[in-house]
Structures are given as structure tokens and as C-alpha cells.
Design a protein around this motif. Structure first.
Motif, PDB file in Angstrom:
ATOM      1  N   THR A 403      27.058  43.378  56.518  1.00 45.14           N
ATOM      2  CA  THR A 403      27.934  44.459  56.956  1.00 45.14           C
ATOM      3  C   THR A 403      28.375  44.310  58.400  1.00 45.14           C
ATOM      4  O   THR A 403      29.299  44.999  58.832  1.00 45.14           O
ATOM      5  CB  THR A 403      27.229  45.809  56.783  1.00 45.14           C
ATOM      6  N   MET A 431      30.703  53.526  55.918  1.00 45.23           N
ATOM      7  CA  MET A 431      31.476  52.680  55.014  1.00 45.23           C
ATOM      8  C   MET A 431      31.231  53.100  53.572  1.00 45.23           C
ATOM      9  O   MET A 431      30.102  53.415  53.183  1.00 45.23           O
ATOM     10  CB  MET A 431      31.127  51.202  55.207  1.00 45.23           C
ATOM     11  N   TRP A 433      31.714  51.711  49.696  1.00 49.07           N
ATOM     12  CA  TRP A 433      31.844  50.452  48.963  1.00 49.07           C
ATOM     13  C   TRP A 433      31.975  50.748  47.473  1.00 49.07           C
ATOM     14  O   TRP A 433      31.327  51.642  46.953  1.00 49.07           O
ATOM     15  CB  TRP A 433      30.631  49.549  49.172  1.00 49.07           C
ATOM     16  N   SER A 439      33.884  45.838  47.325  1.00 50.82           N
ATOM     17  CA  SER A 439      35.112  45.941  48.108  1.00 50.82           C
ATOM     18  C   SER A 439      35.094  47.256  48.875  1.00 50.82           C
ATOM     19  O   SER A 439      34.586  48.266  48.400  1.00 50.82           O
ATOM     20  CB  SER A 439      36.339  45.877  47.190  1.00 50.82           C
ATOM     21  N   LYS A 440      35.659  47.241  50.064  1.00 52.01           N
ATOM     22  CA  LYS A 440      35.624  48.416  50.921  1.00 52.01           C
ATOM     23  C   LYS A 440      36.639  49.451  50.455  1.00 52.01           C
ATOM     24  O   LYS A 440      37.819  49.153  50.296  1.00 52.01           O
ATOM     25  CB  LYS A 440      35.910  48.022  52.366  1.00 52.01           C
ATOM     26  N   THR A 443      36.485  52.979  55.684  1.00 47.79           N
ATOM     27  CA  THR A 443      35.642  52.852  56.867  1.00 47.79           C
ATOM     28  C   THR A 443      35.951  54.033  57.773  1.00 47.79           C
ATOM     29  O   THR A 443      37.093  54.226  58.187  1.00 47.79           O
ATOM     30  CB  THR A 443      35.902  51.529  57.605  1.00 47.79           C
TER      31      THR A 443
END
Length: 501
Positions: A403, A431, A433, A439-440, A443
Motif C-alpha cells: 500500500t 483507501m 479496495w 483495484s482502488k 482514496t
């Protein structure tokens, strides 16, 4: 001269060597074929080609021409799959594939020639001969681009009509919108900046508990009412808080090593249990058992139904225990320590059934997946920075992602298969996920110090984060369980900052 005029008036142009009487039609019966008289036999082919016959003495001259042959290249006959079987080549005939293809191209056009027919299919045969492929529709290969409505990738079929193993080219679903700013901020004076403590928890009855210095405060999310639960006095301080799953009782871990149980509705202490030598920094409830982890490296299991302080002691860590979580089925307990170990305990065993040592820093962040049994996530500290996923049934590591910063907390979403992580050095971010692709989704930033505390609302839509900057921030990041529509950037409470005490 008379002979020339006679020939001209007769309407027939004959050579000088022929007379009119030498060319005549014989009347034949219907049963016998028509014949030309014998003088034609002595004529050359060039002489016959110069003859022009007239059926009547009319002055109009009729012109003869060959039959009309349409342009085969514009007919697109290959759309119907008119591919013929190869006819056998006669012996000594000298048949050539190259010649057959060239002839085919000349007859039917250039786009009917080389590419659409396999080798060996041009060895003779009439283009109009019957074929088993007659009127069978065939997708044109040169029209089946990615944007064509007949593209095999869109229809899910390959050129042979079978199912395609390729991924569909349908447009992906647009990403879910996550508000980038908190919809509520609470001041939390004296909220400690200590990585090994757990001072925030949200009950199933929508009440937030926060440990501030020597006191525990309760904040009702429904009416924003603040209640002071307890004050431990000047010689002690709050190190951890944890609600029961029903949300009626709350346990408090103290700096002196005690574990206290309070009635959250009546603000009355129910039980005090000892057993730890020093601070109790982490607590975890199962359906009936309360587990506590301490700086003394031990884990104690407490049962409020028995008079003893604890019913079992779990020894396995070599340094302070800072992470502790029961699985949703109460079968396994995961613990993380400052010794960089992640241990998994069985509810009946005194020794860990799994010792996972891949982390290279303290393991505080631990979360069990509510969507898959035996799926455990863990996060490492500053020297590790990784989130790792484990199958506790086999002991295998499923995935690991760096991360880029210290992992302080992890929590799974109950509504969608996503996981939230909060971070410390050096970015202090939150964050979201998507699992298992990692995959993000979003944020989020806003805290000026390490995001050491994390809890989720009972409806699974909102998270609260706490940091050493003495603020609690509420983020609306997940859709509801019933309607997976995008979350609107409108909070339950008005924007602004208020005091929690």
C-alpha cells in the motif's frame, strides 16, 4: 454491273464467287433437322462470320450480341457460402490450382477469389452447381470488426458458431461515486496517537464509543447526544473499547491491565476482570467469549457466565498483542502482535493452529471477510506496508499488495465485497479496495496525523475514522445492502464540527 445490282437489291451481300442460287434453305419436315446446303461446307469460317440474315425484307438492320453476364464482384455471393466441393481432375488434364483461382477471380471478381476459399476448392465445378451450403448465411469476416453489430466478440460466438472464450466487449459499469470529503467531523480532545491502542467502536444499536484520556464517551448517531459512560480516575486510562455484538454492553480495557464490562444503556459497570500484568490494548467479542490482548504478550479468554476472571490463557506472541478478531462463525480467533506474527487460534485449542510470519512489521490491522468463510486479511506496520490475504483452512497466502504506507486498520464492507484500510506514515490516507482484484475504488484524505482508529456503522454505509489530530471524521462510502445505487454526497447530519464532550 447487272449482277452487282441484283445482289444489292436482294438484300444479301455475297462474294463474287457465289451466286444467289447457290445459297438456299430447304424446307424440311418437322421430324427432320434443318440443314444448310452443301455450298457452306466449302466456305471458310471468316466467310460465314460475314453473313447477315434478315427474316423480312424490312430496311431495319437487326444487330446480334452475346447474352448479358452480370458483375459477380458486386453480387457478394460469398455471403451465402457458395463454396463448392472440389471436382476430380481428369488424368492428363493438367489442372492447376493457380489457374483455377485465377479463373475464379476473373469470373466472379477479385473479392470473391483468394481469401474466402480454401485451397483445393477451386479444382473445377460449375459456379451454379447445387451445393449443400446453398442459402446458408455466413458472417462476413471483413465486416466483423469490433464495432460491427455482427462482431463475434459481441455476439459471444466465434467464426465457427461456437461459444467464444474471450471476454465480452460490453462497456464496463461506471465506477461507484464515493464522496471525497467527510460529511461530519467531531472534535475528540485527548484522543491518543498510539498505534497499539483501539479507542473507537460503533455498536449495532448505532452508538459510537470513544476512549478519551481517562473517560469513555458515548455518542448517539441518531440524535447526536453525548453521554459520559465512565471515568477511570487519575491513576488509570482507557486503552481499548469494544461493544458486544448485540450492542447492549461494552468492554473497556485499562492501562492497569483490567477488563471492565459496562451496561451501555444504564451506564453501570457490570463486571471487572483482572489477569493482565500491564495495559490491555485490544478486545474482541465472540457470541459468548470476550478475549483481551495485552502488552504482557498474553491473550485471555473471559466468560461472564463463570465467576473466574478468565477461562483460558493463550501464549504464543513474543511481544505486545495489538490486533485481535473473532471470525463470524466464532470458530477461529486471529491475533496480531508487535513481534510481526499473525496467529490463528481454534476455539478449543491452547496452541495456535496457524503461525503466519510473512509480515515484517507489527500486525494490528485484522479483518475477517463476511462474504467468504476462512478468508482473513491482515496489514503490517511501517516496515511492511502490505495487506495480505489468507486462507485459514489451508494456511496459504492468497494475495499481497504493497500500500505504500503503514497499515493501521482494516474492515470489510458488509454490503459489497470491498475492504477499507486506514494508513499512517507517510500519507495518512483512507483507501477503499475492491476484492479480489484489489483495484482502488477511492482514496480519501483529510487527517493530518496517522489514521489509527476505524469503525463501521451498523447499516454498513458509513465509516468513522480517528487520528492523533483529535478529530473523528464520518465518511459515507458504501451503498446500502438493499439498493446498490451510488451513494449520494448527503450526510445524515449537517456539515460542520461539534464537540464530542
Amino acid at each position: 454491273m447487272d449482277t452487282a445490282q441484283r445482289r444489292k437489291s436482294g438484300g444479301i451481300n455475297l462474294p463474287a464467287s457465289m451466286s444467289e442460287t447457290s445459297l438456299r434453305l430447304e424446307t424440311l419436315s418437322s421430324s427432320s433437322p434443318m440443314k444448310l446446303s452443301s455450298p457452306l461446307k466449302s466456305m471458310s469460317p471468316r466467310t460465314i462470320s460475314n453473313l447477315s440474315a434478315s427474316s423480312s425484307p424490312s430496311k431495319s438492320v437487326s444487330s446480334c450480341s452475346d447474352r448479358f453476364i452480370p458483375c459477380r464482384s458486386s453480387s457478394r455471393l460469398h455471403t451465402f457460402g457458395l463454396i463448392e466441393k472440389a471436382s476430380p481432375v481428369k488424368e492428363g488434364g493438367g489442372g492447376s490450382d493457380a489457374y483455377s483461382r485465377l479463373l475464379k477471380t476473373e469470373l466472379f471478381g477479385t473479392d470473391f477469389g483468394f481469401s474466402d476459399f480454401p485451397a483445393g476448392s477451386f479444382n473445377g465445378g460449375s459456379p451454379m452447381s447445387p451445393s449443400k451450403n446453398m442459402l446458408r448465411f455466413k458472417t462476413e469476416q471483413h465486416l466483423s470488426g469490433p464495432n460491427s453489430p455482427f462482431s463475434p466478440s459481441i455476439l459471444g460466438q466465434d467464426s465457427g458458431g461456437g461459444l467464444s472464450g474471450e471476454v465480452s466487449t460490453t462497456p464496463p459499469r461506471p465506477p461507484r461515486k464515493v464522496p471525497k470529503t467527510p460529511h461530519k467531523v467531531l472534535d475528540a480532545p485527548a484522543l491518543q496517537d498510539d498505534f497499539y491502542l483501539n479507542l473507537v467502536d460503533w455498536s449495532s444499536q448505532n452508538v459510537l464509543a470513544v476512549g478519551l484520556g481517562t473517560c469513555v464517551y458515548l455518542w448517539s448517531a441518531s440524535n447526536s447526544k453525548v453521554t459520559k459512560l465512565c471515568d477511570l480516575g487519575p491513576n488509570d486510562s482507557v486503552c481499548s473499547v469494544q461493544w458486544t455484538r448485540e450492542g447492549s454492553y461494552i468492554s473497556v480495557g485499562t492501562n492497569l491491565g483490567q477488563v471492565q464490562v459496562w451496561d451501555g444503556t444504564q451506564c453501570k459497570r457490570v463486571r471487572t476482570m483482572s489477569g493482565h500484568q500491564t495495559r490491555t490494548g485490544v478486545l474482541a467479542w465472540s457470541s459468548r467469549i470476550l478475549s483481551s490482548g495485552s502488552r504482557d504478550r498474553n491473550i485471555l479468554n473471559h466468560d461472564l457466565r463463570v465467576p473466574s476472571d478468565y477461562i483460558s490463557k493463550l501464549i504464543g506472541h513474543k511481544s505486545e498483542v495489538c490486533g485481535l478478531k473473532w471470525s463470524h462463525d466464532d470458530r477461529e480467533l486471529a491475533s496480531g502482535g508487535n513481534d510481526n506474527q499473525l496467529l490463528v487460534w481454534n476455539q478449543h485449542a491452547q496452541q495456535p493452529i496457524l503461525k503466519l510470519t510473512e509480515h515484517t512489521a507489527a500486525v494490528k490491522a485484522i479483518a475477517w471477510s463476511p462474504h467468504q468463510n476462512g478468508l482473513l486479511a491482515s496489514g503490517g506496520g511501517t516496515a511492511d506496508r502490505c495487506i495480505r490475504f489468507w486462507n485459514t483452512s489451508s494456511g496459504n497466502q492468497l494475495n499481497s499488495i504493497d500500500t505504500g504506507s503503514q497499515v493501521c486498520n482494516l474492515v470489510w464492507s458488509k454490503n459489497v465485497n470491498e475492504i477499507v484500510s486506514t494508513h499512517g506514515y507517510s500519507q495518512n490516507q483512507i483507501m477503499v479496495w475492491k476484492y479480489p482484484s484489489m483495484s482502488k475504488v477511492a482514496t480519501l484524505t483529510g487527517h493530518s496525523m496517522r489514521v489509527l482508529y476505524l469503525a463501521m456503522s451498523p447499516d454498513g454505509q458509513t465509516i468513522v475514522t480517528g487520528a492523533g489530530d483529535e478529530t473523528l471524521r464520518f465518511w459515507n462510502i458504501f451503498p446500502s445492502a438493499k439498493t446498490p445505487a451510488p451513494v449520494k454526497d448527503i450526510g445524515l447530519w449537517s456539515l460542520g464540527r461539534t464537540q464530542i464532550r
